[in-house]
Write an enzyme that holds these catalytic residues in place. Structure first.
Site: not given
Ligand code: CMP
Length: 138
Positions: A10, A50, A113, A127
């Site tokens: 990311k 998403y 993350n 995906e």
């Molecule tokens: P990802 O595995 O890419 O899939 C969905 C994404 O939403 C997740 O990683 C996080 O980066 C994001 N995400 C999930 N929960 C939260 C949250 N509470 N606040 C902000 N981003 C979130």
């Protein structure tokens, strides 16, 4: 039997200079790279990828973040790839991620993350197809 998963490094991890470190961990964990590209998503493309989270309160923030800079997208192959990769990256929230996982090492918070990993074989295919044509997969 080998299966596929899909990952993105990311924008936060790209900005922090961690592409190489993360790819090395993926390599050392025994994944084969079946496809890879470096690109920047538009807001529209990030929103589409998403879309399943469109009803969540964090969706606007997620779309803005994922279109804020370049990412590395890749398809990875290994036995039990989805589960094996989720073990390697750790919990979605790095505060809950196990020691030695990619998110524990390189992620700042649940929004930024460091990496994405597919949550099922079905979503891995969806995906991977979002980013790669059959000519780009080996
Ligand atoms: P990802 O595995 O890419 O899939 C969905 C994404 O939403 C997740 O990683 C996080 O980066 C994001 N995400 C999930 N929960 C939260 C949250 N509470 N606040 C902000 N981003 C979130």
């Amino acid at each position: 039997m080998s299966t596929l998963t899909f990952t993105m490094i990311k924008p936060d991890a790209v900005r922090a200079g961690n592409i190489g470190n993360i790819l090395a961990m993926i390599n050392q964990a025994g994944f084969r790279i079946a496809a890879m590209k470096y690109l920047k998503l538009s807001e529209q493309q990030a929103g589409q990828f998403y879309a399943v989270h469109a009803h969540r309160p964090f969706y606007p923030e997620l779309v803005a973040f994922m279109s804020s800079g370049p990412i590395v997208a890749a398809v990875l192959e290994k036995e039990d790839a989805v589960a094996s990769f989720r073990t390697l990256i750790g919990a979605t929230n790095p505060a809950d991620a196990a020691e030695g996982t990619i998110r524990k090492l390189y992620a700042a918070n649940v929004g930024e993350n460091a990496v994405h990993g597919s949550d099922s074989d079905e979503n891995a295919q969806i995906e991977a197809n979002f980013f790669f044509s059959s000519l780009e997969r080996f």
